[in-house]
Design a protein around this motif. Structure first.
Motif, PDB file in Angstrom:
ATOM      1  N   HIS A 111      -5.537  15.482  -1.934  1.00 28.48           N
ATOM      2  CA  HIS A 111      -6.738  15.533  -1.257  1.00 28.48           C
ATOM      3  C   HIS A 111      -7.582  14.273  -0.941  1.00 28.48           C
ATOM      4  CE1 HIS A 111      -6.054  13.487  -4.894  1.00 28.48           C
ATOM      5  NE2 HIS A 111      -8.106  12.941  -4.794  1.00 28.48           N
ATOM      6  N   GLU A 112      -8.425  14.091   0.229  1.00 30.08           N
ATOM      7  CA  GLU A 112      -8.573  12.667   0.544  1.00 30.08           C
ATOM      8  C   GLU A 112      -8.717  11.730   0.379  1.00 30.08           C
ATOM      9  OE1 GLU A 112     -10.852  11.302   4.882  1.00 30.08           O
ATOM     10  OE2 GLU A 112     -10.328  14.397   4.307  1.00 30.08           O
ATOM     11  N   ARG A 113      -8.337  10.497  -0.220  1.00 24.29           N
ATOM     12  CA  ARG A 113      -8.522   9.434  -0.797  1.00 24.29           C
ATOM     13  C   ARG A 113      -9.181   8.059  -0.328  1.00 24.29           C
ATOM     14  NH1 ARG A 113      -4.514   7.651  -5.744  1.00 24.29           N
ATOM     15  NH2 ARG A 113      -6.036  10.015  -6.153  1.00 24.29           N
ATOM     16  N   VAL A 114     -10.514   7.379  -0.112  1.00 19.86           N
ATOM     17  CA  VAL A 114     -11.148   5.917   0.244  1.00 19.86           C
ATOM     18  C   VAL A 114     -10.682   4.631  -0.214  1.00 19.86           C
ATOM     19  CG1 VAL A 114     -12.295   4.985   1.954  1.00 19.86           C
ATOM     20  CG2 VAL A 114     -12.136   7.492   1.427  1.00 19.86           C
ATOM     21  N   ARG A 115     -10.317   3.933   0.330  1.00 21.63           N
ATOM     22  CA  ARG A 115      -9.715   2.691  -0.621  1.00 21.63           C
ATOM     23  C   ARG A 115     -10.441   1.330   0.257  1.00 21.63           C
ATOM     24  NH1 ARG A 115      -3.617   4.051  -2.228  1.00 21.63           N
ATOM     25  NH2 ARG A 115      -3.257   2.229  -3.067  1.00 21.63           N
ATOM     26  N   GLY A 154     -15.453 -12.153  -4.283  1.00 17.59           N
ATOM     27  CA  GLY A 154     -15.090 -13.120  -3.429  1.00 17.59           C
ATOM     28  C   GLY A 154     -14.360 -13.190  -2.825  1.00 17.59           C
ATOM     29  N   ALA A 155     -14.374 -11.837  -2.109  1.00 18.96           N
ATOM     30  CA  ALA A 155     -13.238 -11.983  -0.594  1.00 18.96           C
ATOM     31  C   ALA A 155     -13.451 -12.228   1.125  1.00 18.96           C
ATOM     32  CB  ALA A 155     -12.966 -10.409  -0.294  1.00 18.96           C
ATOM     33  N   THR A 156     -13.059 -12.562   1.704  1.00 17.07           N
ATOM     34  CA  THR A 156     -13.804 -12.824   3.436  1.00 17.07           C
ATOM     35  C   THR A 156     -13.263 -11.843   4.222  1.00 17.07           C
ATOM     36  OG1 THR A 156     -11.369 -14.475   3.447  1.00 17.07           O
ATOM     37  CG2 THR A 156     -13.342 -15.432   2.311  1.00 17.07           C
ATOM     38  N   ALA A 157     -12.507 -10.941   4.141  1.00 13.11           N
ATOM     39  CA  ALA A 157     -12.033  -9.444   4.438  1.00 13.11           C
ATOM     40  C   ALA A 157     -11.433  -8.820   4.036  1.00 13.11           C
ATOM     41  CB  ALA A 157     -10.549 -10.416   5.243  1.00 13.11           C
ATOM     42  N   LEU A 158     -11.584  -7.256   4.227  1.00  8.71           N
ATOM     43  CA  LEU A 158     -10.839  -6.589   3.697  1.00  8.71           C
ATOM     44  C   LEU A 158     -10.119  -4.896   5.012  1.00  8.71           C
ATOM     45  CD1 LEU A 158     -13.140  -3.084   4.456  1.00  8.71           C
ATOM     46  CD2 LEU A 158     -14.903  -4.946   3.744  1.00  8.71           C
ATOM     47  N   ILE A 159      -9.112  -4.573   4.335  1.00  2.26           N
ATOM     48  CA  ILE A 159      -8.721  -3.345   5.285  1.00  2.26           C
ATOM     49  C   ILE A 159      -9.127  -1.786   4.385  1.00  2.26           C
ATOM     50  CG2 ILE A 159      -6.746  -2.204   5.998  1.00  2.26           C
ATOM     51  CD1 ILE A 159      -5.120  -5.323   5.344  1.00  2.26           C
ATOM     52  N   LEU A 160     -10.166  -1.171   5.463  1.00  3.35           N
ATOM     53  CA  LEU A 160      -9.435   0.180   4.865  1.00  3.35           C
ATOM     54  C   LEU A 160      -9.013   0.435   5.029  1.00  3.35           C
ATOM     55  CD1 LEU A 160     -13.318   1.151   6.483  1.00  3.35           C
ATOM     56  CD2 LEU A 160     -13.266   0.830   4.130  1.00  3.35           C
ATOM     57  N   VAL A 161      -8.562   1.634   3.912  1.00  6.41           N
ATOM     58  CA  VAL A 161      -7.027   3.073   4.003  1.00  6.41           C
ATOM     59  C   VAL A 161      -7.848   4.397   3.752  1.00  6.41           C
ATOM     60  CG1 VAL A 161      -4.986   3.150   3.550  1.00  6.41           C
ATOM     61  CG2 VAL A 161      -5.588   1.020   3.465  1.00  6.41           C
ATOM     62  N   HIS A 162      -7.573   5.062   4.323  1.00  7.99           N
ATOM     63  CA  HIS A 162      -7.770   6.914   3.570  1.00  7.99           C
ATOM     64  C   HIS A 162      -6.455   7.436   3.990  1.00  7.99           C
ATOM     65  CE1 HIS A 162     -10.045   8.194   7.513  1.00  7.99           C
ATOM     66  NE2 HIS A 162      -9.010   9.004   6.737  1.00  7.99           N
ATOM     67  N   ASP A 195      -9.190  -4.260   9.681  1.00 13.22           N
ATOM     68  CA  ASP A 195      -7.910  -2.622  10.334  1.00 13.22           C
ATOM     69  C   ASP A 195      -9.143  -1.418   9.517  1.00 13.22           C
ATOM     70  OD1 ASP A 195      -7.117  -1.066  11.898  1.00 13.22           O
ATOM     71  OD2 ASP A 195      -5.062  -2.075  11.895  1.00 13.22           O
ATOM     72  N   HIS A 196      -8.727  -0.416  10.304  1.00 15.98           N
ATOM     73  CA  HIS A 196      -8.989   0.711   9.096  1.00 15.98           C
ATOM     74  C   HIS A 196      -7.749   1.729   9.098  1.00 15.98           C
ATOM     75  CE1 HIS A 196     -11.354   5.141   7.625  1.00 15.98           C
ATOM     76  NE2 HIS A 196     -10.407   4.507   7.520  1.00 15.98           N
ATOM     77  N   VAL A 197      -6.516   1.812   8.218  1.00 14.43           N
ATOM     78  CA  VAL A 197      -5.158   2.254   8.083  1.00 14.43           C
ATOM     79  C   VAL A 197      -5.184   4.204   8.422  1.00 14.43           C
ATOM     80  CG1 VAL A 197      -2.629   2.450   7.580  1.00 14.43           C
ATOM     81  CG2 VAL A 197      -3.795   0.046   8.493  1.00 14.43           C
ATOM     82  N   ILE A 198      -5.016   4.810   8.819  1.00 12.87           N
ATOM     83  CA  ILE A 198      -5.423   6.113   7.628  1.00 12.87           C
ATOM     84  C   ILE A 198      -3.545   6.438   7.611  1.00 12.87           C
ATOM     85  CG2 ILE A 198      -5.896   8.734   8.254  1.00 12.87           C
ATOM     86  CD1 ILE A 198      -7.278   7.078  10.806  1.00 12.87           C
ATOM     87  N   GLY A 200      -0.882   9.526   6.863  1.00 15.95           N
ATOM     88  CA  GLY A 200      -0.218  11.528   6.514  1.00 15.95           C
ATOM     89  C   GLY A 200       0.678  11.148   6.355  1.00 15.95           C
ATOM     90  N   ARG A 201       1.481  12.179   6.263  1.00 17.66           N
ATOM     91  CA  ARG A 201       2.702  12.651   6.156  1.00 17.66           C
ATOM     92  C   ARG A 201       3.577  12.627   6.679  1.00 17.66           C
ATOM     93  NH1 ARG A 201      -0.013  16.589   3.310  1.00 17.66           N
ATOM     94  NH2 ARG A 201       0.132  18.353   4.881  1.00 17.66           N
ATOM     95  N   GLU A 202       2.838  12.493   8.194  1.00 17.01           N
ATOM     96  CA  GLU A 202       3.415  11.896   9.318  1.00 17.01           C
ATOM     97  C   GLU A 202       3.741  11.183  10.100  1.00 17.01           C
ATOM     98  OE1 GLU A 202       1.554  15.734  11.816  1.00 17.01           O
ATOM     99  OE2 GLU A 202       1.717  17.101  11.060  1.00 17.01           O
ATOM    100  N   GLY A 203       2.848  10.241   9.569  1.00 21.33           N
ATOM    101  CA  GLY A 203       3.328   8.975   9.682  1.00 21.33           C
ATOM    102  C   GLY A 203       1.626   7.805   9.379  1.00 21.33           C
ATOM    103  N   ASN A 204       1.833   6.804   9.436  1.00 22.24           N
ATOM    104  CA  ASN A 204       0.093   6.364   9.618  1.00 22.24           C
ATOM    105  C   ASN A 204      -0.303   5.903  11.549  1.00 22.24           C
ATOM    106  OD1 ASN A 204       1.372   3.518   9.993  1.00 22.24           O
ATOM    107  ND2 ASN A 204       2.745   4.585   8.886  1.00 22.24           N
ATOM    108  N   VAL A 205      -1.660   5.586  11.590  1.00 26.80           N
ATOM    109  CA  VAL A 205      -2.052   5.393  12.149  1.00 26.80           C
ATOM    110  C   VAL A 205      -3.145   3.398  11.355  1.00 26.80           C
ATOM    111  CG1 VAL A 205      -3.839   5.452  13.808  1.00 26.80           C
ATOM    112  CG2 VAL A 205      -2.092   6.872  13.378  1.00 26.80           C
ATOM    113  N   SER A 206      -3.199   2.835  12.732  1.00 24.81           N
ATOM    114  CA  SER A 206      -4.232   2.530  12.838  1.00 24.81           C
ATOM    115  C   SER A 206      -4.915   1.978  13.495  1.00 24.81           C
ATOM    116  CB  SER A 206      -3.019   0.539  13.120  1.00 24.81           C
ATOM    117  OG  SER A 206      -4.004  -0.610  13.160  1.00 24.81           O
ATOM    118  N   LEU A 207      -6.554   1.789  13.552  1.00 32.43           N
ATOM    119  CA  LEU A 207      -7.667   1.747  14.529  1.00 32.43           C
ATOM    120  C   LEU A 207      -7.295   0.938  15.373  1.00 32.43           C
ATOM    121  CD1 LEU A 207      -8.502   4.119  11.981  1.00 32.43           C
ATOM    122  CD2 LEU A 207     -10.776   3.702  13.349  1.00 32.43           C
ATOM    123  N   ARG A 208      -6.919  -0.445  14.525  1.00 32.25           N
ATOM    124  CA  ARG A 208      -6.925  -1.387  15.066  1.00 32.25           C
ATOM    125  C   ARG A 208      -6.150  -1.744  16.651  1.00 32.25           C
ATOM    126  NH1 ARG A 208      -9.630  -6.688  15.367  1.00 32.25           N
ATOM    127  NH2 ARG A 208     -10.403  -6.258  13.841  1.00 32.25           N
TER     128      ARG A 208
END
Length: 213
Positions: A111-115, A154-162, A195-198, A200-208
């Protein structure tokens, strides 16, 4: 098999043999090879077996509480080792270690999970926060809420991951759109979306890296 494991290095055993060895720790009597092969056939791969939910493992004939617990413990150990490689150090300087951690934790989810990975001024991980279980859109994720969480910790930055349960990590239009909205909310409120990192079983992709952020 034990001697081959000790003397032969990382590739001494085939996937089913390694799984057979793990099962033998819980099932001391009988041949565990048929069960190891049945598990791989059922879930599709060695990695998918180790990351399977305990309830799903129990659905395979021959899997009792002891064998389920043995495999689940090994999966947790792998996750903690990978997580330890990114804790208390700048995430952007430990990028491959971060990807390894995320791949172990998310690549085989069904299932899809967003962190949201929330970072301090030195880009060290403060909080790995579950934002949503399900599709990535504004119905499930509100950009301002994502950014407000940064203020809470107290964070100044973040990375999205799903993750993409299909296995293909290429971003969808919805992925790109919600990322842009969260990044814009961050700019307005002084929180950087690195960044937003996706995954998958076939690898990963950075939107940046793809120029989409």
């Amino acid at each position: 098999m034990r001697q081959r494991l000790l003397d032969g290095g990382a590739e001494a055993l085939a996937d089913y043999e390694l799984l057979e060895f793990l099962l033998f720790a819980a099932i001391r009597q009988g041949d565990t090879k048929p069960l190891a092969k049945a598990l791989i056939a059922h879930f599709g791969s060695f990695a998918a077996v180790l990351t399977a939910d305990p309830q799903a493992l129990r659905q395979v004939k021959g899997m009792g509480d002891a064998s389920v617990a043995a495999l689940h413990a090994n999966a947790l150990a792998a996750r903690r080792m990978a997580r330890g490689a990114v804790q208390n150090r700048p995430v952007l300087g430990s990028w491959q270690a971060l990807l390894d951690y995320l791949n172990i934790d998310m690549a085989h989810l069904t299932h899809e999970r967003v962190r949201g990975l929330y970072l301090d001024t030195r880009n060290r991980l403060i909080l790995d926060h579950l934002l949503s279980e399900g599709s990535i859109d504004e119905a499930a994720i509100h950009p301002r809420e994502v950014i407000r969480k940064a203020f809470d910790v107290g964070a100044t930055a973040l990375i999205l991951v799903h993750n993409h349960p299909s296995g293909n990590p290429e971003p969808s239009r919805a992925d790109i759109t919600i990322t842009a909205r969260i990044a814009e909310a961050g700019r307005l409120l002084g929180v950087t979306v690195h960044d937003h990192v996706i995954i998958g079983r076939e690898g990963n992709v950075s939107l940046r890296a793809k120029g989409l952020l």
